[in-house]
Design a protein around this motif. Structure first.
Motif, PDB file in Angstrom:
ATOM      1  N   GLY A   1      -1.253   9.862   8.314  1.00 30.02           N
ATOM      2  CA  GLY A   1      -0.200  10.025   7.325  1.00 30.02           C
ATOM      3  C   GLY A   1      -0.193   8.890   6.311  1.00 30.02           C
ATOM      4  O   GLY A   1      -0.268   7.715   6.678  1.00 30.02           O
ATOM      5  N   VAL A   2      -0.119   9.237   5.047  1.00 27.40           N
ATOM      6  CA  VAL A   2       0.075   8.275   3.973  1.00 27.40           C
ATOM      7  C   VAL A   2       1.393   8.642   3.311  1.00 27.40           C
ATOM      8  O   VAL A   2       1.527   9.718   2.731  1.00 27.40           O
ATOM      9  N   LEU A   3       2.371   7.766   3.435  1.00 21.00           N
ATOM     10  CA  LEU A   3       3.714   8.029   2.936  1.00 21.00           C
ATOM     11  C   LEU A   3       3.897   7.367   1.581  1.00 21.00           C
ATOM     12  O   LEU A   3       3.740   6.141   1.451  1.00 21.00           O
ATOM     13  N   LYS A   4       4.212   8.154   0.563  1.00 22.24           N
ATOM     14  CA  LYS A   4       4.389   7.639  -0.795  1.00 22.24           C
ATOM     15  C   LYS A   4       5.867   7.721  -1.169  1.00 22.24           C
ATOM     16  O   LYS A   4       6.459   8.798  -1.139  1.00 22.24           O
ATOM     17  N   ILE A   5       6.434   6.556  -1.529  1.00 22.82           N
ATOM     18  CA  ILE A   5       7.880   6.429  -1.739  1.00 22.82           C
ATOM     19  C   ILE A   5       8.162   5.902  -3.146  1.00 22.82           C
ATOM     20  O   ILE A   5       7.538   4.942  -3.593  1.00 22.82           O
ATOM     21  N   HIS A   6       9.118   6.514  -3.808  1.00 22.05           N
ATOM     22  CA  HIS A   6       9.584   6.042  -5.112  1.00 22.05           C
ATOM     23  C   HIS A   6      10.950   5.388  -4.938  1.00 22.05           C
ATOM     24  O   HIS A   6      11.843   5.966  -4.319  1.00 22.05           O
ATOM     25  N   LEU A   7      11.120   4.170  -5.457  1.00 19.89           N
ATOM     26  CA  LEU A   7      12.416   3.484  -5.414  1.00 19.89           C
ATOM     27  C   LEU A   7      12.410   2.345  -6.417  1.00 19.89           C
ATOM     28  O   LEU A   7      11.364   1.980  -6.965  1.00 19.89           O
ATOM     29  N   PHE A   8      13.583   1.781  -6.684  1.00 21.07           N
ATOM     30  CA  PHE A   8      13.692   0.646  -7.592  1.00 21.07           C
ATOM     31  C   PHE A   8      12.893  -0.536  -7.062  1.00 21.07           C
ATOM     32  O   PHE A   8      12.849  -0.782  -5.852  1.00 21.07           O
TER      33      PHE A   8
END
Length: 304
Positions: free
Chosen positions: A94-101
């Protein structure tokens, strides 16, 4: 009986154009030319014998038929993508891609990631901290931790994680040097630190706790990132305004303390934003469960 379906490339081009609103933006997403997007959309209109897009002085807009068609098309493509990712997830780590400030990643998420990684060693993390709108359609980003000032207008905002509250914080050394702060009024005797994105936060907090802030000037120290605001407080430069959850880790570690522990809810908060294609993935489920656990400490959610 054979399915009556238009070419898949034409469907992708039309759906991207409907979402991105310009030929060039759709072309950039699909990595083709704008003329190729236009050609694909025209071929779809020919197949359907219906006009889907019309040009106006303000740009391209969908026709009523186009709007109706894209509503169902977006859902269908999401399901196809979800099925594809579900298969892929069983064949690779699994490669988890997260968008956040950026500041939220720096001050809050990264300091706590060791806990997640220790129990999920096979999951790799990729963060995206660009300051743009949270629209995960047509991207490979799995989820976002997004801020909304009130009720989210994003259909993929699945749950609230944290209620935003504001309150002043400072370093223990600051109190040792300048003396105890026993009331909100005492705050006005010290240098204030604020973020330029929310320049009125001190006035809002002071008025909420009953202090006349009509004559208060702008804070002496102003930074454009919340992480820098808190770093300045950690250095003993003054009293900073916390907006939950940015200083949570620093408070747990004893680097910062509430100068006056009166927390005012702003009505805003942070939400998990995840399209349906992501919610079926094992590594997303694992991260979501962990996120609920750490957010429970912020007082907005409970572990499930």
């Amino acid at each position: 009986m054979a399915r009556k379906l238009p070419p898949f490339a034409a469907l992708r081009a039309f759906e991207a154009l409907a979402r991105r609103r310009t030929l060039q933006d759709a072309a950039d997403e699909l990595l083709i030319s704008s003329s190729a997007v236009s050609h694909q959309v025209k071929s779809l209109e020919t197949f359907l014998s219906a006009k889907l897009v019309t040009r106006t002085a303000s740009g391209l807009i969908l026709t009523p038929i186009g709007r109706k068609f894209v509503d169902g098309l977006g859902d269908a493509l999401d399901r196809i993508e979800a099925a594809t990712l579900a298969v892929l997830s069983t064949r690779q780590h699994g490669v988890l891609k997260i968008h956040l400030f950026q500041s939220l990643a720096q001050s809050w998420l990264i300091p706590q990631l060791a806990d997640f990684m220790s129990t999920n060693p096979d999951i790799s993390i990729r963060t995206h901290t660009m300051q743009d709108d949270v629209d995960l359609s047509g991207t490979d980003i799995d989820l976002a931790i997004a801020f909304f000032d009130g009720k989210p207008d994003n259909p993929n905002a699945t749950e609230k994680l944290i209620d935003e509250k504001i309150f002043p914080v400072c370093s223990p050394k600051f109190i040792e040097t300048h003396g105890a702060i026993t009331s909100p009024t005492d705050i006005l005797r010290h240098k204030l630190i604020a973020c330029s994105y929310t320049p009125d936060e001190w006035r809002i907090w002071l008025e909420a706790v009953g202090v006349d802030a009509s004559n208060i000037g702008p804070p002496q120290l102003m930074f454009d990132k919340r992480s820098h605001v808190l770093q300045a407080a950690d250095e003993g430069l003054g009293i900073a305004m916390e907006r939950t959850p940015f200083s949570s880790v620093m408070i747990k570690r004893g680097q910062l303390i509430p100068a006056v522990d009166i927390r005012i809810a702003t009505g805003a908060g942070y939400y998990l934003v995840a399209p349906p294609r992501s919610l079926v993935l094992t590594h997303v489920k694992q991260f979501r469960a962990w996120l609920r656990t750490i957010c429970a400490d912020e007082g907005a959610v409970s572990p499930k």
